[in-house]
Design an enzyme around this catalytic site. Structure first.
Site, short mmCIF file in Angstrom:
data_model
loop_
_atom_site.label_atom_id
_atom_site.label_comp_id
_atom_site.label_asym_id
_atom_site.label_seq_id
_atom_site.Cartn_x
_atom_site.Cartn_y
_atom_site.Cartn_z
N ASP A 46 0.84 -1.20 0.00
CA ASP A 46 0.00 0.00 0.00
C ASP A 46 0.87 1.25 0.00
O ASP A 46 1.78 1.39 0.82
CB ASP A 46 -0.88 0.00 1.26
N TYR A 51 2.57 10.10 -0.03
CA TYR A 51 3.72 9.61 0.73
C TYR A 51 5.05 9.94 0.04
O TYR A 51 6.13 9.76 0.63
CB TYR A 51 3.66 8.09 0.95
N LYS A 76 -3.04 6.03 -3.91
CA LYS A 76 -4.16 6.93 -3.58
C LYS A 76 -4.02 8.27 -4.27
O LYS A 76 -2.90 8.77 -4.46
CB LYS A 76 -4.22 7.15 -2.06
N HIS A 107 -7.78 9.60 -1.32
CA HIS A 107 -7.08 9.54 -0.03
C HIS A 107 -7.92 10.12 1.12
O HIS A 107 -7.94 9.56 2.22
CB HIS A 107 -5.74 10.26 -0.14
#
Ligand code: A2P
Length: 294
Positions: A46, A51, A76, A107
């Site tokens: 994931d 990120y 996401k 997200h």
């Protein structure tokens, strides 16, 4: 409640119960973490555009030698990209160097500007409509779409307008944030739930909680194994322990069956020690319908 190995999504696809979480995994460390995880037997990774590590996650997948089709890969749509989901999808596919995603999540139901403020001129439900169109137009690129950080109140709004029922709602879940009503609501609507921060995130008090430690001793495993297993024992739930430490990544794969009484005991922790590792207020959109965040 026995653990399950995978959850069947409303698309018919199987989603492996344990995935490697990569929130807060720095680009320098995440490539190795992904490689170690896949070599150790994880089949589920994931990540997220937010990120800032998709490229390194892609490198880790390649370095593992595990064929892409044996991996369930999620990323996401970032909040500032809600006005341009198609471009964001292409950017994620390119960064991950993959032709398709197993799952693409919105997200947060919280459009934002690039300078970190709430984008009040855009409705997240319009983003969902755009994601549905992309999903319908590009089955070669998107195997499933879903949401993350969506409360029951907001899900009801979504389901009232959705043509595609989200396959997954990824939310924070651990014994200090059980959200049982939301989990049951999702499952009743055919929406699987994925638990993020199952250990309680960094420096978590849950790892030294007396109830967690007692159950760890009883089952001959570590406290982290009890926390991951709790989610894997909940019907319809998959779980994303995050680590960049090889021994922990390998250890976190160990699941145990918990009894209903043990699950109840873990759920009780929240009554005196509720917390969220990630409070939605940072988006500028307030509680986004989560009763404990009002
Ligand atoms: P690290 O990544 O340095 O190994 P969560 O999955 O709830 O977000 O928790 C992630 C945090 O828990 C990280 O700080 C991670 O550290 C730590 N962690 C992951 N696995 C374990 C484990 N088996 N034992 C102790 N801490 C762990």
């Amino acid at each position: 409640m026995p653990i399950h190995k995978s959850v069947e999504l409303n698309t018919g696809a199987e989603m492996p119960v344990i995935g490697l979480g990569t929130w807060k995994s720095p680009p320098g460390a995440v490539e190795k973490a992904v490689e170690v995880a896949l070599k150790a037997g994880y089949h589920h990774i994931d990540t997220a555009a937010a990120y800032r590590n998709e490229r390194e996650v892609g490198h880790g997948i390649k370095a593992s030698g595990v064929p892409r089709e044996e991996i369930f890969l999620t990323t996401k749509l970032d909040n500032p990209d809600q006005r341009n989901p198609e471009a964001a999808l292409e950017a994620s596919l390119k960064a991950l160097d993959t032709p398709y995603l197993d799952l693409w999540l919105m997200h947060w139901p919280a459009p934002m500007t690039t300078d970190g403020k709430a984008d009040k001129g855009h409705n997240w439900l319009d983003t969902w409509k755009a994601m549905e169109k992309l999903f319908q137009a590009h089955p070669d690129k998107l195997r499933a779409i879903g949401v993350s950080n969506v409360s029951k109140k907001f899900l009801e709004e979504l389901l009232a307008i959705a043509e595609v029922v989200p396959a997954v709602n990824q939310i924070e879940l651990h014994p200090s944030c059980n959200q049982q009503e939301l989990v049951e609501f999702c499952v009743s609507k055919g929406i699987s739930v994925t638990a993020y921060s199952p250990l309680g995130s960094d420096a978590s008090p849950l790892l030294s909680n007396p109830v967690v430690e007692k159950l760890a001793q009883r089952h001959g495993v570590s406290p982290a194994n009890i926390l991951v297993s709790l989610q894997a024992n909940r019907p319809g739930v998959t779980v994303l322990p995050k680590s960049v430490t090889p021994e922990r990544i390998i250890n976190n794969l160990k699941l145990v069956d918990l009894t209903d009484e043990e699950i109840q005991e873990l759920f009780e922790i929240e009554k005196t020690a509720h917390f969220r590792a990630c409070h939605p207020a940072w988006t500028g959109w307030g509680s986004i319908g989560f009763p404990d965040c009002e």
